[in-house]
Design a protein around this motif. Sequence first.
Motif, mmCIF file in Angstrom:
data_model
loop_
_atom_site.group_PDB
_atom_site.id
_atom_site.type_symbol
_atom_site.label_atom_id
_atom_site.label_comp_id
_atom_site.label_asym_id
_atom_site.label_seq_id
_atom_site.Cartn_x
_atom_site.Cartn_y
_atom_site.Cartn_z
ATOM 1 N N ALA A 17 9.074 -12.833 8.168
ATOM 2 C CA ALA A 17 7.616 -12.916 8.268
ATOM 3 C C ALA A 17 7.188 -12.785 9.728
ATOM 4 O O ALA A 17 7.945 -13.096 10.641
ATOM 5 C CB ALA A 17 7.139 -14.247 7.706
ATOM 6 N N VAL A 18 5.964 -12.334 9.924
ATOM 7 C CA VAL A 18 5.402 -12.210 11.276
ATOM 8 C C VAL A 18 5.120 -13.612 11.793
ATOM 9 O O VAL A 18 4.521 -14.439 11.105
ATOM 10 C CB VAL A 18 4.107 -11.374 11.255
ATOM 11 C CG1 VAL A 18 3.491 -11.303 12.634
ATOM 12 C CG2 VAL A 18 4.379 -9.982 10.718
ATOM 13 N N ARG A 19 5.543 -13.895 13.031
ATOM 14 C CA ARG A 19 5.316 -15.213 13.641
ATOM 15 C C ARG A 19 4.292 -15.095 14.754
ATOM 16 O O ARG A 19 4.397 -14.213 15.596
ATOM 17 C CB ARG A 19 6.632 -15.748 14.197
ATOM 18 C CG ARG A 19 7.620 -16.076 13.114
ATOM 19 C CD ARG A 19 8.872 -16.727 13.678
ATOM 20 N NE ARG A 19 9.822 -16.960 12.625
ATOM 21 C CZ ARG A 19 10.853 -16.162 12.362
ATOM 22 N NH1 ARG A 19 11.064 -15.097 13.096
ATOM 23 N NH2 ARG A 19 11.671 -16.449 11.382
ATOM 24 N N GLY A 20 3.339 -16.011 14.770
ATOM 25 C CA GLY A 20 2.308 -16.018 15.793
ATOM 26 C C GLY A 20 0.925 -15.974 15.164
ATOM 27 O O GLY A 20 0.767 -15.947 13.943
ATOM 28 N N LYS A 21 -0.100 -15.981 16.003
ATOM 29 C CA LYS A 21 -1.486 -15.911 15.539
ATOM 30 C C LYS A 21 -1.847 -14.458 15.308
ATOM 31 O O LYS A 21 -1.705 -13.624 16.194
ATOM 32 C CB LYS A 21 -2.414 -16.529 16.585
ATOM 33 C CG LYS A 21 -3.867 -16.460 16.202
ATOM 34 C CD LYS A 21 -4.552 -17.772 16.419
ATOM 35 C CE LYS A 21 -6.029 -17.658 16.143
ATOM 36 N NZ LYS A 21 -6.363 -17.876 14.759
ATOM 37 N N SER A 68 8.984 -8.617 5.552
ATOM 38 C CA SER A 68 8.990 -8.952 4.122
ATOM 39 C C SER A 68 9.108 -7.683 3.279
ATOM 40 O O SER A 68 8.456 -7.546 2.249
ATOM 41 C CB SER A 68 7.743 -9.743 3.751
ATOM 42 O OG SER A 68 7.683 -10.931 4.503
ATOM 43 N N GLY A 69 9.918 -6.740 3.739
ATOM 44 C CA GLY A 69 10.164 -5.503 3.010
ATOM 45 C C GLY A 69 9.120 -4.426 3.226
ATOM 46 O O GLY A 69 9.214 -3.349 2.650
ATOM 47 N N ILE A 70 8.105 -4.685 4.056
ATOM 48 C CA ILE A 70 7.030 -3.709 4.294
ATOM 49 C C ILE A 70 7.342 -2.952 5.587
ATOM 50 O O ILE A 70 7.417 -3.559 6.658
ATOM 51 C CB ILE A 70 5.666 -4.406 4.397
ATOM 52 C CG1 ILE A 70 5.367 -5.165 3.106
ATOM 53 C CG2 ILE A 70 4.567 -3.402 4.706
ATOM 54 C CD1 ILE A 70 4.187 -6.086 3.187
ATOM 55 N N PRO A 71 7.525 -1.617 5.510
ATOM 56 C CA PRO A 71 7.838 -0.847 6.718
ATOM 57 C C PRO A 71 6.674 -0.859 7.710
ATOM 58 O O PRO A 71 5.512 -0.713 7.333
ATOM 59 C CB PRO A 71 8.121 0.562 6.213
ATOM 60 C CG PRO A 71 7.555 0.630 4.844
ATOM 61 C CD PRO A 71 7.451 -0.769 4.327
ATOM 62 N N LYS A 98 -2.801 -0.073 8.421
ATOM 63 C CA LYS A 98 -3.520 -1.248 8.947
ATOM 64 C C LYS A 98 -2.854 -1.727 10.218
ATOM 65 O O LYS A 98 -1.623 -1.708 10.337
ATOM 66 C CB LYS A 98 -3.498 -2.340 7.869
ATOM 67 C CG LYS A 98 -4.229 -3.592 8.234
ATOM 68 C CD LYS A 98 -4.277 -4.520 7.049
ATOM 69 C CE LYS A 98 -3.316 -5.657 7.300
ATOM 70 N NZ LYS A 98 -3.396 -6.711 6.295
ATOM 71 N N TRP A 99 -3.665 -2.166 11.187
ATOM 72 C CA TRP A 99 -3.176 -2.692 12.460
ATOM 73 C C TRP A 99 -3.479 -4.178 12.578
ATOM 74 O O TRP A 99 -4.531 -4.638 12.158
ATOM 75 C CB TRP A 99 -3.871 -1.988 13.626
ATOM 76 C CG TRP A 99 -3.487 -0.571 13.817
ATOM 77 C CD1 TRP A 99 -4.062 0.522 13.228
ATOM 78 C CD2 TRP A 99 -2.481 -0.064 14.685
ATOM 79 N NE1 TRP A 99 -3.462 1.662 13.674
ATOM 80 C CE2 TRP A 99 -2.481 1.342 14.580
ATOM 81 C CE3 TRP A 99 -1.563 -0.652 15.549
ATOM 82 C CZ2 TRP A 99 -1.622 2.150 15.292
ATOM 83 C CZ3 TRP A 99 -0.694 0.154 16.280
ATOM 84 C CH2 TRP A 99 -0.728 1.545 16.147
ATOM 85 N N VAL A 100 -2.546 -4.926 13.212
ATOM 86 C CA VAL A 100 -2.801 -6.316 13.562
ATOM 87 C C VAL A 100 -2.263 -6.569 14.973
ATOM 88 O O VAL A 100 -1.348 -5.885 15.441
ATOM 89 C CB VAL A 100 -2.144 -7.330 12.576
ATOM 90 C CG1 VAL A 100 -2.763 -7.229 11.206
ATOM 91 C CG2 VAL A 100 -0.661 -7.175 12.520
ATOM 92 N N MET A 101 -2.857 -7.559 15.640
ATOM 93 C CA MET A 101 -2.372 -8.026 16.928
ATOM 94 C C MET A 101 -1.780 -9.412 16.695
ATOM 95 O O MET A 101 -2.364 -10.235 15.996
ATOM 96 C CB MET A 101 -3.509 -8.113 17.952
ATOM 97 C CG MET A 101 -3.090 -8.716 19.281
ATOM 98 S SD MET A 101 -4.389 -8.777 20.530
ATOM 99 C CE MET A 101 -5.599 -9.860 19.790
ATOM 100 N N VAL A 102 -0.616 -9.664 17.300
ATOM 101 C CA VAL A 102 0.048 -10.957 17.173
ATOM 102 C C VAL A 102 0.222 -11.554 18.559
ATOM 103 O O VAL A 102 0.814 -10.920 19.433
ATOM 104 C CB VAL A 102 1.423 -10.823 16.484
ATOM 105 C CG1 VAL A 102 2.069 -12.190 16.329
ATOM 106 C CG2 VAL A 102 1.295 -10.130 15.145
#
Length: 103
Positions: A17-21, A68-71, A98-102
């Motif tokens: 899983a992605v860790r952080g905000k 989580s299996g998502i490329p 989709k883009w996200v910032m962590v």
Amino acid sequence: MGKFGIGTNVKNIDSGAVRGKLYHIACKAWFTSTCSPIPLSFKFEGEDGMIQTVSSLNIKCTEDKNYSGIPSKEYDCEAIIGGILCRFKLIFYMEACKWVMVI
């Protein structure tokens, strides 16, 4: 005959899983001739509700990941946000575009 050993299935490793905000962002990107995205600038809503624009990105490195299996593609970046030099990651989920910032 199949190959067995360390490093033969590296692309299929799940990064968990992605860790952080997480911040959902609107990203302006350039796509190369091989369809690899390169982020140029992005906007996000800060915790104060104000829209912030980040335009001078310094991409340190890029890595293909499976969260989580998502490329996805992960970009380790630096930029000045709110007058402070920040280190963060941008993640592009290829299937959802989709883009996200962590942070």
